[in-house]
Design a protein around this motif. Structure first.
Motif, PDB file in Angstrom:
ATOM      1  N   ARG A  47       0.894  -1.246   0.043  1.00  0.00           N
ATOM      2  CA  ARG A  47       0.008   0.116  -0.088  1.00  0.00           C
ATOM      3  C   ARG A  47       0.619   1.354   0.067  1.00  0.00           C
ATOM      4  O   ARG A  47       1.992   1.162   0.500  1.00  0.00           O
ATOM      5  CB  ARG A  47      -0.911  -0.006   1.289  1.00  0.00           C
ATOM      6  CG  ARG A  47      -1.810  -1.204   1.016  1.00  0.00           C
ATOM      7  CD  ARG A  47      -2.885  -1.094   2.350  1.00  0.00           C
ATOM      8  NE  ARG A  47      -3.721   0.281   2.206  1.00  0.00           N
ATOM      9  CZ  ARG A  47      -5.100   0.155   3.020  1.00  0.00           C
ATOM     10  NH1 ARG A  47      -5.091  -0.742   3.898  1.00  0.00           N
ATOM     11  NH2 ARG A  47      -5.378   1.233   2.979  1.00  0.00           N
ATOM     12  N   TYR A  48       0.326   2.507  -0.549  1.00  0.00           N
ATOM     13  CA  TYR A  48       1.054   3.527  -0.711  1.00  0.00           C
ATOM     14  C   TYR A  48       1.848   3.981   1.119  1.00  0.00           C
ATOM     15  O   TYR A  48       2.745   4.213   1.117  1.00  0.00           O
ATOM     16  CB  TYR A  48       0.244   4.686  -1.005  1.00  0.00           C
ATOM     17  CG  TYR A  48       0.709   6.028  -0.876  1.00  0.00           C
ATOM     18  CD1 TYR A  48       1.321   6.599  -2.252  1.00  0.00           C
ATOM     19  CD2 TYR A  48       0.713   6.961   0.069  1.00  0.00           C
ATOM     20  CE1 TYR A  48       2.096   7.570  -2.398  1.00  0.00           C
ATOM     21  CE2 TYR A  48       1.310   8.329  -0.055  1.00  0.00           C
ATOM     22  CZ  TYR A  48       1.701   8.435  -1.242  1.00  0.00           C
ATOM     23  OH  TYR A  48       2.743   9.889  -1.435  1.00  0.00           O
ATOM     24  N   SER A  49       0.959   3.851   1.811  1.00  0.00           N
ATOM     25  CA  SER A  49       1.309   4.105   3.407  1.00  0.00           C
ATOM     26  C   SER A  49       2.421   3.164   3.756  1.00  0.00           C
ATOM     27  O   SER A  49       3.355   3.926   4.240  1.00  0.00           O
ATOM     28  CB  SER A  49       0.156   4.102   4.100  1.00  0.00           C
ATOM     29  OG  SER A  49      -0.505   2.799   4.093  1.00  0.00           O
ATOM     30  N   LEU A  55      10.124   4.244   3.462  1.00  0.00           N
ATOM     31  CA  LEU A  55      11.145   5.209   3.004  1.00  0.00           C
ATOM     32  C   LEU A  55      11.410   6.340   4.128  1.00  0.00           C
ATOM     33  O   LEU A  55      12.278   7.251   3.839  1.00  0.00           O
ATOM     34  CB  LEU A  55      10.607   5.756   1.791  1.00  0.00           C
ATOM     35  CG  LEU A  55      10.622   4.729   0.624  1.00  0.00           C
ATOM     36  CD1 LEU A  55      10.053   5.457  -0.508  1.00  0.00           C
ATOM     37  CD2 LEU A  55      12.032   4.303   0.424  1.00  0.00           C
ATOM     38  N   GLY A  56      10.545   6.187   5.061  1.00  0.00           N
ATOM     39  CA  GLY A  56      11.068   7.296   6.296  1.00  0.00           C
ATOM     40  C   GLY A  56      10.661   8.971   6.029  1.00  0.00           C
ATOM     41  O   GLY A  56       9.280   9.143   5.562  1.00  0.00           O
ATOM     42  N   GLY A  57      11.319   9.716   5.961  1.00  0.00           N
ATOM     43  CA  GLY A  57      11.094  11.051   5.831  1.00  0.00           C
ATOM     44  C   GLY A  57      10.722  11.737   4.537  1.00  0.00           C
ATOM     45  O   GLY A  57      10.931  12.887   4.143  1.00  0.00           O
ATOM     46  N   LEU A  58      10.520  10.865   3.513  1.00  0.00           N
ATOM     47  CA  LEU A  58      10.348  11.121   2.117  1.00  0.00           C
ATOM     48  C   LEU A  58       8.896  12.096   2.070  1.00  0.00           C
ATOM     49  O   LEU A  58       8.008  11.584   2.727  1.00  0.00           O
ATOM     50  CB  LEU A  58      10.041   9.980   0.989  1.00  0.00           C
ATOM     51  CG  LEU A  58       9.968  10.234  -0.415  1.00  0.00           C
ATOM     52  CD1 LEU A  58      10.982  11.107  -1.056  1.00  0.00           C
ATOM     53  CD2 LEU A  58       9.771   8.861  -0.859  1.00  0.00           C
ATOM     54  N   SER A  59       8.943  13.255   1.245  1.00  0.00           N
ATOM     55  CA  SER A  59       7.780  13.899   1.264  1.00  0.00           C
ATOM     56  C   SER A  59       6.683  12.997   0.184  1.00  0.00           C
ATOM     57  O   SER A  59       6.918  12.363  -0.572  1.00  0.00           O
ATOM     58  CB  SER A  59       7.892  15.310   0.329  1.00  0.00           C
ATOM     59  OG  SER A  59       7.954  15.146  -0.603  1.00  0.00           O
ATOM     60  N   GLN A  60       5.369  13.152   0.550  1.00  0.00           N
ATOM     61  CA  GLN A  60       4.338  12.750  -0.186  1.00  0.00           C
ATOM     62  C   GLN A  60       4.467  13.079  -1.660  1.00  0.00           C
ATOM     63  O   GLN A  60       4.304  12.201  -2.483  1.00  0.00           O
ATOM     64  CB  GLN A  60       2.930  13.109   0.294  1.00  0.00           C
ATOM     65  CG  GLN A  60       1.663  12.575  -0.689  1.00  0.00           C
ATOM     66  CD  GLN A  60       0.393  13.067   0.057  1.00  0.00           C
ATOM     67  OE1 GLN A  60       0.272  13.174   1.097  1.00  0.00           O
ATOM     68  NE2 GLN A  60      -0.574  12.888  -0.807  1.00  0.00           N
ATOM     69  N   GLY A  61       4.805  14.383  -2.242  1.00  0.00           N
ATOM     70  CA  GLY A  61       4.964  14.978  -3.455  1.00  0.00           C
ATOM     71  C   GLY A  61       6.294  14.004  -4.109  1.00  0.00           C
ATOM     72  O   GLY A  61       6.033  13.643  -5.317  1.00  0.00           O
ATOM     73  N   SER A  62       7.125  13.849  -3.430  1.00  0.00           N
ATOM     74  CA  SER A  62       8.264  12.810  -4.075  1.00  0.00           C
ATOM     75  C   SER A  62       8.107  11.607  -4.283  1.00  0.00           C
ATOM     76  O   SER A  62       8.383  11.168  -5.341  1.00  0.00           O
ATOM     77  CB  SER A  62       9.719  13.212  -3.009  1.00  0.00           C
ATOM     78  OG  SER A  62       9.976  14.606  -2.913  1.00  0.00           O
ATOM     79  N   THR A  64       5.043  10.249  -4.625  1.00  0.00           N
ATOM     80  CA  THR A  64       4.101  10.259  -5.644  1.00  0.00           C
ATOM     81  C   THR A  64       4.762  10.314  -7.147  1.00  0.00           C
ATOM     82  O   THR A  64       4.164   9.805  -8.076  1.00  0.00           O
ATOM     83  CB  THR A  64       2.984  11.322  -5.444  1.00  0.00           C
ATOM     84  OG1 THR A  64       2.271  11.105  -4.342  1.00  0.00           O
ATOM     85  CG2 THR A  64       1.725  11.359  -6.673  1.00  0.00           C
ATOM     86  N   LYS A  65       5.582  11.257  -7.259  1.00  0.00           N
ATOM     87  CA  LYS A  65       6.182  11.441  -8.609  1.00  0.00           C
ATOM     88  C   LYS A  65       7.222  10.137  -8.793  1.00  0.00           C
ATOM     89  O   LYS A  65       7.173   9.969 -10.093  1.00  0.00           O
ATOM     90  CB  LYS A  65       7.158  12.800  -8.359  1.00  0.00           C
ATOM     91  CG  LYS A  65       7.905  13.177  -9.563  1.00  0.00           C
ATOM     92  CD  LYS A  65       9.136  14.166  -9.216  1.00  0.00           C
ATOM     93  CE  LYS A  65       9.661  14.802 -10.814  1.00  0.00           C
ATOM     94  NZ  LYS A  65      10.933  13.828 -10.901  1.00  0.00           N
ATOM     95  N   GLN A  66       7.760   9.906  -7.872  1.00  0.00           N
ATOM     96  CA  GLN A  66       8.635   8.508  -8.561  1.00  0.00           C
ATOM     97  C   GLN A  66       7.514   7.314  -8.635  1.00  0.00           C
ATOM     98  O   GLN A  66       8.009   6.713  -9.685  1.00  0.00           O
ATOM     99  CB  GLN A  66       9.398   8.168  -7.124  1.00  0.00           C
ATOM    100  CG  GLN A  66      10.408   9.074  -6.631  1.00  0.00           C
ATOM    101  CD  GLN A  66      11.648   9.266  -7.419  1.00  0.00           C
ATOM    102  OE1 GLN A  66      12.550   8.286  -7.296  1.00  0.00           O
ATOM    103  NE2 GLN A  66      11.820  10.063  -8.336  1.00  0.00           N
ATOM    104  N   LEU A  67       6.534   7.167  -7.934  1.00  0.00           N
ATOM    105  CA  LEU A  67       5.696   6.090  -8.250  1.00  0.00           C
ATOM    106  C   LEU A  67       5.078   6.026  -9.575  1.00  0.00           C
ATOM    107  O   LEU A  67       4.935   5.282 -10.526  1.00  0.00           O
ATOM    108  CB  LEU A  67       4.624   5.889  -7.038  1.00  0.00           C
ATOM    109  CG  LEU A  67       5.064   5.612  -5.887  1.00  0.00           C
ATOM    110  CD1 LEU A  67       4.011   5.889  -4.800  1.00  0.00           C
ATOM    111  CD2 LEU A  67       5.284   4.014  -6.129  1.00  0.00           C
ATOM    112  N   LYS A  68       4.528   7.546 -10.040  1.00  0.00           N
ATOM    113  CA  LYS A  68       4.064   7.727 -11.191  1.00  0.00           C
ATOM    114  C   LYS A  68       4.991   7.466 -12.367  1.00  0.00           C
ATOM    115  O   LYS A  68       4.560   7.003 -13.279  1.00  0.00           O
ATOM    116  CB  LYS A  68       3.473   9.423 -11.486  1.00  0.00           C
ATOM    117  CG  LYS A  68       2.359   9.641 -10.635  1.00  0.00           C
ATOM    118  CD  LYS A  68       1.838  10.835 -10.726  1.00  0.00           C
ATOM    119  CE  LYS A  68       0.483  11.163  -9.951  1.00  0.00           C
ATOM    120  NZ  LYS A  68       0.002  12.497 -10.039  1.00  0.00           N
TER     121      LYS A  68
END
Length: 117
Positions: A47-49, A55-62, A64-68
Protein backbone atom coordinates in the motif's frame (compact mmCIF):
# COMPACT_ATOMS: atom_id res chain seq x y z
CA UNK A 1 24.34 11.57 -27.61
CA UNK A 2 21.18 13.50 -26.88
CA UNK A 3 18.88 12.53 -24.05
CA UNK A 4 15.91 14.76 -23.38
CA UNK A 5 12.32 14.65 -22.13
CA UNK A 6 11.22 13.25 -25.48
CA UNK A 7 13.66 10.35 -25.28
CA UNK A 8 16.81 9.50 -27.13
CA UNK A 9 18.12 10.91 -30.36
CA UNK A 10 17.30 8.45 -33.22
CA UNK A 11 20.88 8.52 -34.56
CA UNK A 12 22.21 7.56 -31.12
CA UNK A 13 19.77 4.65 -30.88
CA UNK A 14 20.73 3.37 -34.34
CA UNK A 15 24.50 3.88 -34.09
CA UNK A 16 25.19 2.93 -30.48
CA UNK A 17 22.60 0.33 -29.59
CA UNK A 18 24.62 -1.03 -26.63
CA UNK A 19 25.07 2.42 -25.07
CA UNK A 20 21.41 3.20 -25.74
CA UNK A 21 20.39 0.08 -23.81
CA UNK A 22 22.42 1.20 -20.79
CA UNK A 23 21.12 4.78 -21.04
CA UNK A 24 17.53 3.55 -21.37
CA UNK A 25 17.82 1.40 -18.23
CA UNK A 26 19.50 4.24 -16.35
CA UNK A 27 16.65 6.55 -17.38
CA UNK A 28 14.03 4.11 -16.03
CA UNK A 29 15.87 3.82 -12.71
CA UNK A 30 16.85 7.47 -12.38
CA UNK A 31 15.48 8.98 -9.22
CA UNK A 32 16.75 8.92 -5.70
CA UNK A 33 14.10 6.53 -4.35
CA UNK A 34 13.25 4.26 -7.27
CA UNK A 35 15.79 1.57 -6.37
CA UNK A 36 14.41 1.35 -2.84
CA UNK A 37 10.80 1.32 -4.01
CA UNK A 38 11.49 -1.55 -6.41
CA UNK A 39 13.43 -3.46 -3.77
CA UNK A 40 10.59 -3.03 -1.28
CA UNK A 41 8.03 -4.23 -3.83
CA UNK A 42 10.05 -7.27 -4.87
CA UNK A 43 8.27 -9.68 -2.59
CA UNK A 44 4.84 -8.20 -2.11
CA UNK A 45 2.09 -5.88 -3.15
CA UNK A 46 2.31 -2.82 -0.94
CA UNK A 47 0.00 0.00 0.00
CA UNK A 48 1.03 3.61 -0.54
CA UNK A 49 1.26 4.20 3.22
CA UNK A 50 3.53 1.15 3.65
CA UNK A 51 5.93 2.46 1.01
CA UNK A 52 5.90 5.93 2.57
CA UNK A 53 6.61 4.51 6.03
CA UNK A 54 9.39 2.30 4.68
CA UNK A 55 11.13 5.27 3.08
CA UNK A 56 10.93 7.41 6.20
CA UNK A 57 11.07 11.15 5.73
CA UNK A 58 10.23 11.24 2.04
CA UNK A 59 7.60 13.83 1.20
CA UNK A 60 4.27 12.77 -0.27
CA UNK A 61 5.00 14.79 -3.43
CA UNK A 62 8.38 13.14 -4.00
CA UNK A 63 7.00 9.65 -3.46
CA UNK A 64 4.02 10.28 -5.73
CA UNK A 65 6.33 11.58 -8.47
CA UNK A 66 8.61 8.54 -8.28
CA UNK A 67 5.65 6.12 -8.27
CA UNK A 68 4.03 7.85 -11.26
CA UNK A 69 7.29 7.66 -13.23
CA UNK A 70 7.72 3.97 -12.45
CA UNK A 71 4.11 3.33 -13.45
CA UNK A 72 4.51 5.33 -16.68
CA UNK A 73 7.57 3.23 -17.54
CA UNK A 74 5.57 0.05 -17.00
CA UNK A 75 7.71 -1.13 -14.09
CA UNK A 76 5.02 -1.06 -11.40
CA UNK A 77 1.26 -1.48 -11.42
CA UNK A 78 -1.07 0.74 -9.42
CA UNK A 79 -4.48 -0.54 -8.36
CA UNK A 80 -7.06 1.78 -6.77
CA UNK A 81 -9.89 0.18 -4.82
CA UNK A 82 -13.13 2.13 -4.61
CA UNK A 83 -13.42 2.18 -0.86
CA UNK A 84 -13.71 4.97 1.65
CA UNK A 85 -11.00 5.95 2.23
CA UNK A 86 -9.57 4.80 -1.11
CA UNK A 87 -7.00 2.02 -0.93
CA UNK A 88 -4.10 2.15 -3.41
CA UNK A 89 -1.74 -0.77 -3.89
CA UNK A 90 1.46 -1.09 -5.90
CA UNK A 91 3.20 -4.17 -7.25
CA UNK A 92 5.90 -5.00 -9.76
CA UNK A 93 4.97 -5.80 -13.33
CA UNK A 94 6.83 -8.46 -15.31
CA UNK A 95 9.03 -5.66 -16.61
CA UNK A 96 9.74 -4.57 -13.04
CA UNK A 97 10.65 -8.13 -12.00
CA UNK A 98 13.22 -8.18 -14.82
CA UNK A 99 14.99 -5.23 -13.14
CA UNK A 100 15.54 -7.15 -9.90
CA UNK A 101 18.75 -8.90 -11.05
CA UNK A 102 20.25 -5.45 -11.68
CA UNK A 103 19.41 -4.42 -8.12
CA UNK A 104 20.82 -7.70 -6.81
CA UNK A 105 24.11 -7.05 -8.65
CA UNK A 106 24.20 -3.55 -7.18
CA UNK A 107 23.68 -5.07 -3.74
CA UNK A 108 26.50 -7.57 -4.33
CA UNK A 109 28.84 -4.80 -5.47
CA UNK A 110 27.98 -2.66 -2.44
CA UNK A 111 28.55 -5.56 -0.06
CA UNK A 112 31.93 -6.30 -1.62
CA UNK A 113 33.24 -2.78 -2.03
CA UNK A 114 31.13 -0.66 0.33
CA UNK A 115 32.37 1.09 3.44
CA UNK A 116 32.04 -1.94 5.72
CA UNK A 117 33.55 -4.44 3.30
Amino acid sequence: MRVCNDGFDKAFIDEKRDMYAIAFTQNVLSGRWKYFILWYLKGDTRRYSDIKNFLGGLSQGSLTKQLKELEKDGVIKRVVYSEVPPRVEYSLTNKGVKLLPILEKMEDFGKEFGVNS
